[in-house]
Design a protein around this motif. Structure first.
Motif, PDB file in Angstrom:
ATOM      1  N   HIS A 145       0.868  -1.189   0.000  1.00  0.00           N
ATOM      2  CA  HIS A 145       0.000   0.000   0.000  1.00  0.00           C
ATOM      3  C   HIS A 145       0.902   1.235   0.000  1.00  0.00           C
ATOM      4  N   THR A 146       0.589   2.199  -0.823  1.00  0.00           N
ATOM      5  CA  THR A 146       1.343   3.444  -1.106  1.00  0.00           C
ATOM      6  C   THR A 146       2.526   3.218  -2.052  1.00  0.00           C
ATOM      7  N   ALA A 199      11.514  11.885  -3.269  1.00  0.00           N
ATOM      8  CA  ALA A 199      10.671  11.405  -4.365  1.00  0.00           C
ATOM      9  C   ALA A 199       9.192  11.472  -4.017  1.00  0.00           C
ATOM     10  N   GLY A 200       8.884  11.758  -2.752  1.00  0.00           N
ATOM     11  CA  GLY A 200       7.493  11.828  -2.334  1.00  0.00           C
ATOM     12  C   GLY A 200       6.953  10.525  -1.781  1.00  0.00           C
ATOM     13  N   GLN A 201       7.737   9.435  -1.856  1.00  0.00           N
ATOM     14  CA  GLN A 201       7.252   8.144  -1.350  1.00  0.00           C
ATOM     15  C   GLN A 201       7.116   8.172   0.169  1.00  0.00           C
ATOM     16  N   GLY A 217       6.754  10.891   1.921  1.00  0.00           N
ATOM     17  CA  GLY A 217       5.685  11.849   2.194  1.00  0.00           C
ATOM     18  C   GLY A 217       4.310  11.224   2.074  1.00  0.00           C
ATOM     19  N   VAL A 218       4.081  10.479   0.994  1.00  0.00           N
ATOM     20  CA  VAL A 218       2.788   9.814   0.792  1.00  0.00           C
ATOM     21  C   VAL A 218       2.557   8.773   1.893  1.00  0.00           C
ATOM     22  N   ALA A 219       3.586   7.992   2.201  1.00  0.00           N
ATOM     23  CA  ALA A 219       3.439   6.944   3.225  1.00  0.00           C
ATOM     24  C   ALA A 219       3.155   7.545   4.596  1.00  0.00           C
ATOM     25  N   LEU A 220       3.832   8.641   4.925  1.00  0.00           N
ATOM     26  CA  LEU A 220       3.618   9.260   6.236  1.00  0.00           C
ATOM     27  C   LEU A 220       2.251   9.938   6.305  1.00  0.00           C
ATOM     28  N   ALA A 221       1.859  10.620   5.224  1.00  0.00           N
ATOM     29  CA  ALA A 221       0.531  11.236   5.188  1.00  0.00           C
ATOM     30  C   ALA A 221      -0.552  10.162   5.332  1.00  0.00           C
ATOM     31  N   THR A 222      -0.307   9.008   4.727  1.00  0.00           N
ATOM     32  CA  THR A 222      -1.228   7.868   4.831  1.00  0.00           C
ATOM     33  C   THR A 222      -1.316   7.368   6.268  1.00  0.00           C
ATOM     34  N   ALA A 223      -0.144   7.145   6.879  1.00  0.00           N
ATOM     35  CA  ALA A 223      -0.095   6.624   8.255  1.00  0.00           C
ATOM     36  C   ALA A 223      -0.714   7.615   9.241  1.00  0.00           C
ATOM     37  N   CYS A 224      -0.483   8.918   9.023  1.00  0.00           N
ATOM     38  CA  CYS A 224      -1.040   9.934   9.917  1.00  0.00           C
ATOM     39  C   CYS A 224      -2.558  10.025   9.764  1.00  0.00           C
ATOM     40  N   ALA A 225      -3.050   9.880   8.533  1.00  0.00           N
ATOM     41  CA  ALA A 225      -4.502   9.847   8.325  1.00  0.00           C
ATOM     42  C   ALA A 225      -5.101   8.652   9.065  1.00  0.00           C
ATOM     43  N   LEU A 226      -4.392   7.531   9.008  1.00  0.00           N
ATOM     44  CA  LEU A 226      -4.862   6.303   9.652  1.00  0.00           C
ATOM     45  C   LEU A 226      -4.952   6.439  11.171  1.00  0.00           C
ATOM     46  N   LYS A 256       5.010   7.250  -9.952  1.00  0.00           N
ATOM     47  CA  LYS A 256       5.432   8.627  -9.696  1.00  0.00           C
ATOM     48  C   LYS A 256       6.423   9.132 -10.753  1.00  0.00           C
ATOM     49  N   ASP A 257       7.135   8.195 -11.391  1.00  0.00           N
ATOM     50  CA  ASP A 257       8.199   8.558 -12.342  1.00  0.00           C
ATOM     51  C   ASP A 257       7.771   8.454 -13.802  1.00  0.00           C
ATOM     52  N   ALA A 258       6.599   7.883 -14.038  1.00  0.00           N
ATOM     53  CA  ALA A 258       6.214   7.543 -15.415  1.00  0.00           C
ATOM     54  C   ALA A 258       6.184   8.771 -16.336  1.00  0.00           C
ATOM     55  N   ASP A 259       5.541   9.847 -15.892  1.00  0.00           N
ATOM     56  CA  ASP A 259       5.448  11.051 -16.740  1.00  0.00           C
ATOM     57  C   ASP A 259       6.820  11.677 -16.976  1.00  0.00           C
ATOM     58  N   TYR A 260       7.630  11.693 -15.913  1.00  0.00           N
ATOM     59  CA  TYR A 260       8.974  12.271 -15.984  1.00  0.00           C
ATOM     60  C   TYR A 260       9.846  11.496 -16.983  1.00  0.00           C
ATOM     61  N   VAL A 261       9.807  10.167 -16.899  1.00  0.00           N
ATOM     62  CA  VAL A 261      10.592   9.334 -17.815  1.00  0.00           C
ATOM     63  C   VAL A 261      10.077   9.466 -19.249  1.00  0.00           C
ATOM     64  N   ALA A 262       8.754   9.489 -19.395  1.00  0.00           N
ATOM     65  CA  ALA A 262       8.166   9.626 -20.736  1.00  0.00           C
ATOM     66  C   ALA A 262       8.626  10.928 -21.400  1.00  0.00           C
TER      67      ALA A 262
END
Length: 402
Positions: free
Chosen positions: A91-92, A121-123, A125-134, A391-397
């Motif tokens: 998850h995340t 990379a924001g990973q 950040g997303v994981a911590l925001a997720t855990a804090c919401a939880l 998260k990287d797909a658009d940047y790599v494209a």
């Protein structure tokens, strides 16, 4: 090859891994760090905490993450068999959720009013925001403006999850500056805030705590690989920026003399180009940064050097103190992979196995792709695929004009 040594326990009670680590912080902050250390020691002894974490790992994160044998990739390369520990399926989308859940539960246990963190990379950040919401605790994430532009999907997720996102525009506006900014905010009220460090870096007890939460990766992998193959892998590889996914993977194998551990750093545009790589262990020297002694890439005047990697999560001039010590002991070999090799591995894994890896993880895949053809078909490389590449797909494209 490594000789039989026992690597436990690390760190010592002052937070040192050999000469690295410690608590290089002002006196008023030392008390805050010691309080976190005491609370961490208390919470980890509690059965209810261990049970809650185990249930969240199973029912929320989706652990255990599987090991996938990349048969087509292995066949295409010839030589060793490549296997992937699929942390990208959490998850995340990365390993970061493992320690973020632990840190959010710790903040709740300590009665903290806000959790602060940096992210590259924001990973994290997303994981911590997720855990804090939880767990229901406010969350503030500091992120460099350059990374905000590069990692837009993760920025959107953080905002949806309800965290306060602080854009950092000073200096190179990447990970180091985000760490500095987050730390300054934390210093305004260390008694009410918890700084949830995103890797095995910073002052004690963070390198130890984050390692302990991440060590589930290696424990699972060791058991899974042995159950499936009746043996251990010959090589275990993981990318290293700060080093959390790597130390999480390596810890379970440290006492297995037959297993070669390989940390893969970002060579960027070449280790011969100062400021255009972030190969701290390969090219740096012992120093101090962000409250710890570790290997550091420094300028002539002793300030942290500019660094670069195509992978925002590896873009850091320091590294975890335990990695620094393992390098000196010779237990882990630290190698590096360029941006171009990383991009090639990113696209190859996507098109040969249908797995889009994070650019960070693609460094470890690139090392495996480089090494497998030099080994026999009876040898096995286990790669920690630490995150997925959404998260990287658009940047790599954009870079590759896809």
């Amino acid at each position: 090859m490594h000789t039989a040594t026992t690597f436990a326990p690390m760190p010592d009670d002052q937070g040192f891994f050999g000469p690295y680590g410690g608590q290089l912080v002002p006196p008023h902050l030392k008390q805050a760090m010691d309080d976190i250390n005491v609370a961490y020691a208390q919470i980890t002894q509690r059965q209810d905490f261990q049970q809650e974490l185990a249930e969240l790992f199973a029912d929320y994160v989706g652990r255990p993450s599987p090991i996938f044998h990349a048969k087509r990739l292995s066949a295409q390369l010839g030589g060793a068999q490549i296997h992937l520990k699929r942390e990208d399926l959490n998850h995340t989308g990365a390993h970061k959720i493992n320690h973020c859940l632990g840190e959010a539960l710790l903040a709740k246990f300590m009665g903290k009013k806000k959790v602060i963190a940096e992210t590259g990379a924001g990973q994290h950040g997303v994981a911590l925001a997720t855990a804090c919401a939880l767990v229901g605790i406010p969350c503030e994430i500091h992120m460099g403006q350059v990374d905000i532009a590069k990692e837009h999907p993760n920025v959107t997720k953080m905002r949806i999850l309800g965290c306060k996102l602080v854009a950092v525009t000073r200096g190179a506006a990447t990970l180091k500056e985000a760490v500095d900014s987050a730390f300054e905010e934390y210093l305004t009220n260390p008694s009410d805030y918890l700084y949830a460090i995103g890797s095995v870096v910073g002052p004690h007890p963070f390198p130890m705590m984050v390692r302990d939460f991440q060590s589930i990766i290696g424990r699972e992998a060791r058991e899974q690989f042995q159950a499936k193959h009746g043996r251990l892998p010959d090589f275990v590889a993981a990318c290293v920026g700060g080093g959390s996914n790597a130390i999480g993977m390596f810890t379970a194998f440290l006492n297995d003399a037959s297993v070669q551990l390989v940390g893969v750093e970002p060579a960027g545009e070449g280790v011969d180009k100062p400021g255009r790589h972030a190969a701290t262990l390969s090219e740096g020297k012992p120093g101090a940064i962000h409250g710890m002694q570790c290997y550091v890439l420094e300028n002539a005047d002793g300030t942290p050097a500019a660094v670069h990697s195509i992978a925002s999560g590896l873009d850091y001039p320091g590294v975890g103190p335990q990695h620094s010590y393992l390098k000196d002991l010779g237990r882990v070999q630290y190698q590096s992979v360029t941006d171009q090799e990383c991009l090639h591995a990113f696209m190859t894994l996507s098109r040969v196995e249908g797995i889009i890896p994070a650019l960070e993880s693609a460094h470890a895949v690139a090392w495996a792709m480089r090494t497998a053809p030099t080994l026999g078909a009876d040898q096995h490389i286990l790669v920690n695929l630490s995150g997925r590449g959404d998260k990287d797909a658009d940047y790599v494209a954009k870079i590759l004009n896809l």
